[in-house]
Design a protein around this motif. Structure first.
Motif, PDB file in Angstrom:
ATOM      1  N   VAL A  43       0.444  -1.267  -0.026  1.00 26.38           N
ATOM      2  CA  VAL A  43       0.179  -0.221   0.235  1.00 26.38           C
ATOM      3  C   VAL A  43       0.886   1.313  -0.091  1.00 26.38           C
ATOM      4  O   VAL A  43       1.583   2.272   1.307  1.00 26.38           O
ATOM      5  CB  VAL A  43      -1.058  -0.003   1.246  1.00 26.38           C
ATOM      6  N   SER A  44       1.307   2.163  -1.118  1.00 31.61           N
ATOM      7  CA  SER A  44       1.978   2.847  -1.227  1.00 31.61           C
ATOM      8  C   SER A  44       1.534   4.275  -0.972  1.00 31.61           C
ATOM      9  O   SER A  44       2.413   5.046  -0.920  1.00 31.61           O
ATOM     10  CB  SER A  44       2.732   2.493  -2.418  1.00 31.61           C
ATOM     11  N   THR A  45       0.602   4.278  -0.818  1.00 28.42           N
ATOM     12  CA  THR A  45      -0.346   5.783  -1.064  1.00 28.42           C
ATOM     13  C   THR A  45      -0.645   5.235   0.324  1.00 28.42           C
ATOM     14  O   THR A  45      -1.956   3.915   0.879  1.00 28.42           O
ATOM     15  CB  THR A  45      -1.105   6.356  -1.521  1.00 28.42           C
ATOM     16  N   ALA A  46      -0.470   6.763   1.879  1.00 26.45           N
ATOM     17  CA  ALA A  46      -1.388   6.375   3.550  1.00 26.45           C
ATOM     18  C   ALA A  46      -2.509   6.479   2.816  1.00 26.45           C
ATOM     19  O   ALA A  46      -3.016   7.654   3.057  1.00 26.45           O
ATOM     20  CB  ALA A  46      -0.525   7.393   3.822  1.00 26.45           C
ATOM     21  N   PRO A  47      -3.611   5.694   3.278  1.00 30.83           N
ATOM     22  CA  PRO A  47      -4.906   5.647   3.476  1.00 30.83           C
ATOM     23  C   PRO A  47      -5.066   6.920   4.700  1.00 30.83           C
ATOM     24  O   PRO A  47      -4.836   7.216   5.657  1.00 30.83           O
ATOM     25  CB  PRO A  47      -5.130   4.966   4.022  1.00 30.83           C
ATOM     26  N   SER A  48      -6.704   7.507   4.652  1.00 33.13           N
ATOM     27  CA  SER A  48      -7.029   8.794   5.248  1.00 33.13           C
ATOM     28  C   SER A  48      -8.615   8.543   5.976  1.00 33.13           C
ATOM     29  O   SER A  48      -8.404   8.573   6.429  1.00 33.13           O
ATOM     30  CB  SER A  48      -6.516  10.224   4.995  1.00 33.13           C
ATOM     31  N   VAL A  49      -8.587   8.296   4.627  1.00 33.75           N
ATOM     32  CA  VAL A  49     -10.389   6.953   5.219  1.00 33.75           C
ATOM     33  C   VAL A  49     -10.272   5.584   4.916  1.00 33.75           C
ATOM     34  O   VAL A  49     -10.531   5.634   4.067  1.00 33.75           O
ATOM     35  CB  VAL A  49     -11.258   7.982   4.602  1.00 33.75           C
ATOM     36  N   VAL A  50     -11.472   4.786   5.823  1.00 34.96           N
ATOM     37  CA  VAL A  50     -10.553   3.836   5.926  1.00 34.96           C
ATOM     38  C   VAL A  50     -12.692   3.466   6.015  1.00 34.96           C
ATOM     39  O   VAL A  50     -13.224   3.636   7.286  1.00 34.96           O
ATOM     40  CB  VAL A  50     -10.708   2.132   6.949  1.00 34.96           C
ATOM     41  N   ILE A  51     -13.300   2.677   4.683  1.00 30.81           N
ATOM     42  CA  ILE A  51     -14.659   2.307   5.250  1.00 30.81           C
ATOM     43  C   ILE A  51     -14.471   0.533   4.771  1.00 30.81           C
ATOM     44  O   ILE A  51     -14.355   0.116   3.666  1.00 30.81           O
ATOM     45  CB  ILE A  51     -15.045   2.749   3.995  1.00 30.81           C
ATOM     46  N   THR A  52     -14.955  -0.194   6.056  1.00 28.93           N
ATOM     47  CA  THR A  52     -15.287  -1.543   5.763  1.00 28.93           C
ATOM     48  C   THR A  52     -16.035  -2.377   6.477  1.00 28.93           C
ATOM     49  O   THR A  52     -16.712  -1.723   7.407  1.00 28.93           O
ATOM     50  CB  THR A  52     -14.093  -2.052   6.201  1.00 28.93           C
ATOM     51  N   SER A  53     -16.215  -3.427   6.463  1.00 27.14           N
ATOM     52  CA  SER A  53     -17.234  -4.269   6.874  1.00 27.14           C
ATOM     53  C   SER A  53     -16.550  -5.712   6.575  1.00 27.14           C
ATOM     54  O   SER A  53     -16.266  -6.710   6.280  1.00 27.14           O
ATOM     55  CB  SER A  53     -18.935  -4.293   5.861  1.00 27.14           C
ATOM     56  N   PRO A  54     -16.029  -6.236   8.295  1.00 24.23           N
ATOM     57  CA  PRO A  54     -15.032  -7.324   8.427  1.00 24.23           C
ATOM     58  C   PRO A  54     -16.055  -8.713   8.067  1.00 24.23           C
ATOM     59  O   PRO A  54     -17.537  -8.485   8.446  1.00 24.23           O
ATOM     60  CB  PRO A  54     -14.648  -7.196   9.495  1.00 24.23           C
ATOM     61  N   PRO A  55     -15.560  -9.058   8.244  1.00 22.67           N
ATOM     62  CA  PRO A  55     -16.324 -10.724   8.545  1.00 22.67           C
ATOM     63  C   PRO A  55     -17.220 -11.195   9.607  1.00 22.67           C
ATOM     64  O   PRO A  55     -17.508 -10.487  10.674  1.00 22.67           O
ATOM     65  CB  PRO A  55     -15.922 -12.104   7.956  1.00 22.67           C
ATOM     66  N   TYR A  56     -18.828 -11.535   8.956  1.00 19.51           N
ATOM     67  CA  TYR A  56     -19.449 -11.467  10.433  1.00 19.51           C
ATOM     68  C   TYR A  56     -18.867 -12.397  11.850  1.00 19.51           C
ATOM     69  O   TYR A  56     -18.401 -13.201  10.948  1.00 19.51           O
ATOM     70  CB  TYR A  56     -20.858 -11.583  10.134  1.00 19.51           C
ATOM     71  N   TYR A  57     -18.767 -12.040  12.678  1.00 20.73           N
ATOM     72  CA  TYR A  57     -18.810 -12.830  13.457  1.00 20.73           C
ATOM     73  C   TYR A  57     -19.209 -14.230  13.724  1.00 20.73           C
ATOM     74  O   TYR A  57     -20.438 -14.148  13.910  1.00 20.73           O
ATOM     75  CB  TYR A  57     -19.002 -12.015  15.222  1.00 20.73           C
ATOM     76  N   GLY A  58     -18.758 -15.788  13.432  1.00 18.11           N
ATOM     77  CA  GLY A  58     -18.965 -16.512  13.733  1.00 18.11           C
ATOM     78  C   GLY A  58     -19.293 -16.875  12.508  1.00 18.11           C
ATOM     79  O   GLY A  58     -20.528 -18.598  11.281  1.00 18.11           O
ATOM     80  N   MET A  59     -19.726 -16.505  11.061  1.00 17.29           N
ATOM     81  CA  MET A  59     -19.572 -16.536   9.718  1.00 17.29           C
ATOM     82  C   MET A  59     -18.241 -17.154   9.412  1.00 17.29           C
ATOM     83  O   MET A  59     -17.407 -16.489   8.526  1.00 17.29           O
ATOM     84  CB  MET A  59     -19.667 -15.645   8.912  1.00 17.29           C
ATOM     85  N   ARG A  60     -18.217 -18.847   9.070  1.00 16.37           N
ATOM     86  CA  ARG A  60     -17.724 -19.151   8.174  1.00 16.37           C
ATOM     87  C   ARG A  60     -17.434 -19.784   6.892  1.00 16.37           C
ATOM     88  O   ARG A  60     -16.557 -20.746   6.944  1.00 16.37           O
ATOM     89  CB  ARG A  60     -17.002 -20.458   9.614  1.00 16.37           C
ATOM     90  N   LEU A  74      -7.144   9.822  11.000  1.00 19.07           N
ATOM     91  CA  LEU A  74      -7.298   9.106  10.358  1.00 19.07           C
ATOM     92  C   LEU A  74      -8.471   8.240  10.564  1.00 19.07           C
ATOM     93  O   LEU A  74      -9.241   8.520  12.267  1.00 19.07           O
ATOM     94  CB  LEU A  74      -5.896   7.951  10.609  1.00 19.07           C
ATOM     95  N   HIS A  75      -9.800   8.174   9.905  1.00 21.81           N
ATOM     96  CA  HIS A  75     -10.808   8.065   9.839  1.00 21.81           C
ATOM     97  C   HIS A  75     -11.357   6.787   9.720  1.00 21.81           C
ATOM     98  O   HIS A  75     -10.668   6.310   8.589  1.00 21.81           O
ATOM     99  CB  HIS A  75     -12.085   8.677   9.390  1.00 21.81           C
ATOM    100  N   MET A  76     -12.093   5.995  10.704  1.00 24.14           N
ATOM    101  CA  MET A  76     -12.183   4.486  10.593  1.00 24.14           C
ATOM    102  C   MET A  76     -13.722   4.379  10.724  1.00 24.14           C
ATOM    103  O   MET A  76     -14.371   4.296  11.212  1.00 24.14           O
ATOM    104  CB  MET A  76     -11.798   3.673  11.007  1.00 24.14           C
ATOM    105  N   TYR A  77     -14.223   4.012   9.687  1.00 26.89           N
ATOM    106  CA  TYR A  77     -15.899   3.427   9.252  1.00 26.89           C
ATOM    107  C   TYR A  77     -16.009   1.902   9.270  1.00 26.89           C
ATOM    108  O   TYR A  77     -15.789   1.830   8.245  1.00 26.89           O
ATOM    109  CB  TYR A  77     -16.780   4.283   8.284  1.00 26.89           C
ATOM    110  N   VAL A  78     -16.706   1.487  10.411  1.00 26.44           N
ATOM    111  CA  VAL A  78     -17.040   0.352   9.644  1.00 26.44           C
ATOM    112  C   VAL A  78     -18.446  -0.689  10.370  1.00 26.44           C
ATOM    113  O   VAL A  78     -18.457  -0.156  11.241  1.00 26.44           O
ATOM    114  CB  VAL A  78     -15.870  -0.148  11.909  1.00 26.44           C
ATOM    115  N   ARG A  79     -18.592  -1.208   9.356  1.00 26.51           N
ATOM    116  CA  ARG A  79     -20.202  -1.980   9.642  1.00 26.51           C
ATOM    117  C   ARG A  79     -19.697  -3.119   9.537  1.00 26.51           C
ATOM    118  O   ARG A  79     -18.905  -4.080   9.533  1.00 26.51           O
ATOM    119  CB  ARG A  79     -21.104  -2.091   8.322  1.00 26.51           C
ATOM    120  N   PHE A  80     -19.983  -3.763  11.245  1.00 28.00           N
ATOM    121  CA  PHE A  80     -19.647  -4.626  11.734  1.00 28.00           C
ATOM    122  C   PHE A  80     -20.936  -4.863  12.125  1.00 28.00           C
ATOM    123  O   PHE A  80     -22.231  -4.904  12.939  1.00 28.00           O
ATOM    124  CB  PHE A  80     -18.248  -4.381  12.937  1.00 28.00           C
ATOM    125  N   GLY A  81     -21.316  -7.230  11.980  1.00 18.10           N
ATOM    126  CA  GLY A  81     -22.665  -7.189  12.844  1.00 18.10           C
ATOM    127  C   GLY A  81     -22.184  -8.774  12.748  1.00 18.10           C
ATOM    128  O   GLY A  81     -20.539  -9.157  12.851  1.00 18.10           O
TER     129      GLY A  81
END
Length: 383
Positions: free
Chosen positions: A241-258, A314-321
């Motif tokens: 990742v050669s350019t520094a991120p400043s806004v993160v938007i993500t949704s990690p795997p649901y807990y328990g979803m395998r 550094l802003h981080m927006y996370v949709r987590f379920g």
């Protein structure tokens, strides 16, 4: 088109301007409205966007529509193949010419001959699908056109059969469009209903898909190489990742979803994987308990903070379920993951997300009904 100019009360997923984002449906995907709203808030800052669990690349597509540079990371080769298409730019005829050349020139050496494949595809269709598969696997170099062709083929690989075959949008016998059914179940399903795989014109189906990709010819703000195949828990992948991120938007795997890998087994086969389901977990977050899951997620947050410019916000927006059967507190797990990262984060806001069922376009032909996941939207800043 931006979030602010969309038609009132119409989901962005149904807008023809966003057809590229729908090039391949994915079983777990957050709506385009989420990253679009966040990025419209930050667009004047011209941020570098990062999604360390990029999935099918919805965050990357939202960044592209605003002309913003973006990076994506995912452990799934299927996710990476789809996400790269969101950053690709080419004439619509380029991937179609490539498809025609591969089908005419490649004599596939591997054509699966199992009960599933014999029932899932007409033999002529399967031959052409295998020619595309081997041709793309053996390309000397990845191009934007090959990225579009690969993602389009993945999107057409399985789905419902229409009443009128001239409207065919998929290569297979009756199947869901977002995930691949288990082989034994699928074969029983087809036999019980006496369903035969139709003979499909592969190029015609691909043409219908690719010609709908509005804006494909417009230059992308960053190359397809900015979608990385790797584990965001690893420091190594962030070195690319050669350019520094400043806004993160993500949704990690649901807990328990395998079951992400198993649900996409047929698309994984098209990308060079086995012609059967691999039940090994592969690299992913540790679902062995709430504490180890939080620790795994914390490694990702630490890597993100280390890759960002320490002098900038550094802003981080996370949709987590969590999946309903997990019966745990999603907010507690997320907050624990922030602590496990060892990074000083400030929790700006926590809001309930819309139901994971909202706006979904799920093919239900072969899937039982299930409850929606419980999700929250978190906004945190590095202090």
């Amino acid at each position: 088109m931006t979030h602010n100019t969309r038609t009132k009360n119409v989901a962005l997923a149904y807008s023809k301007e966003n057809a590229l984002n729908a090039i391949c449906p994915y079983f777990t995907m957050f709506p385009l409205e989420y990253p679009a709203k966040v990025l419209n808030k930050h667009r004047k800052e011209r941020p570098v966007v990062l999604d360390p669990f990029c999935g099918r690349g919805t965050t990357l597509f939202a960044a592209r529509t605003l002309g913003l540079a973006a990076w994506g990371i995912d452990t799934s080769p299927v996710a990476v193949a789809i996400a790269r298409a969101k950053l690709a730019s080419c004439d619509t005829e380029e991937p179609l010419r490539l498809a025609e050349r591969l089908i005419s020139e490649v004599d596939p050496s591997e054509i699966p001959d199992t009960a599933f494949f014999r029932s899932a595809y007409h033999r002529d269709t399967l031959r052409n699908v295998c020619a595309l598969r081997e041709g793309l696997l053996n390309l000397g170099a990845e191009t934007d056109a090959s990225a579009i062709l690969r993602a389009a083929a993945l999107g057409c690989l399985h789905g419902p059969v229409p009443k009128h075959m001239e409207n065919a949008g998929y290569f297979s016998n009756q199947m869901p469009r977002t995930y691949a059914s288990k082989p034994d179940y699928a074969v029983r399903f087809w036999k019980e209903r006496k369903l035969k795989a139709p003979r499909i014109d592969v190029i015609r189906v691909l043409r219908r898909k690719i010609e709908r990709l509005v804006g494909l010819e417009q230059e992308s703000p960053c190359p397809i190489s900015q979608v990385l195949h790797g584990d965001a828990q690893s420091v190594e992948v962030f070195r690319s990742v050669s350019t520094a991120p400043s806004v993160v938007i993500t949704s990690p795997p649901y807990y328990g979803m395998r079951t992400y890998v198993q649900d996409q087994w047929l698309r994984n086969w098209f990308l060079g994987g086995p012609d059967f389901i691999d039940y090994s977990a592969g690299p992913q977050l540790d679902h062995g308990g709430q504490s180890v899951f939080a620790t795994s997620l914390g490694r990702v947050w630490r890597n993100i903070a280390d890759s960002a410019d320490s002098s900038e916000t550094l802003h981080m927006y996370v949709r987590f379920g969590i999946i309903p059967s997990a019966a745990v507190d999603a907010k507690s797990i997320f907050k624990n993951s922030l602590e496990e990262s060892g990074v000083p984060w400030r929790l700006v806001s926590t809001r309930p997300a819309k139901s994971a069922d909202a706006g979904k376009r799920q093919a239900d032909q072969m899937k039982a009904e299930s409850a929606a996941a419980v999700e929250f939207d978190f906004h945190v800043e590095r202090v």
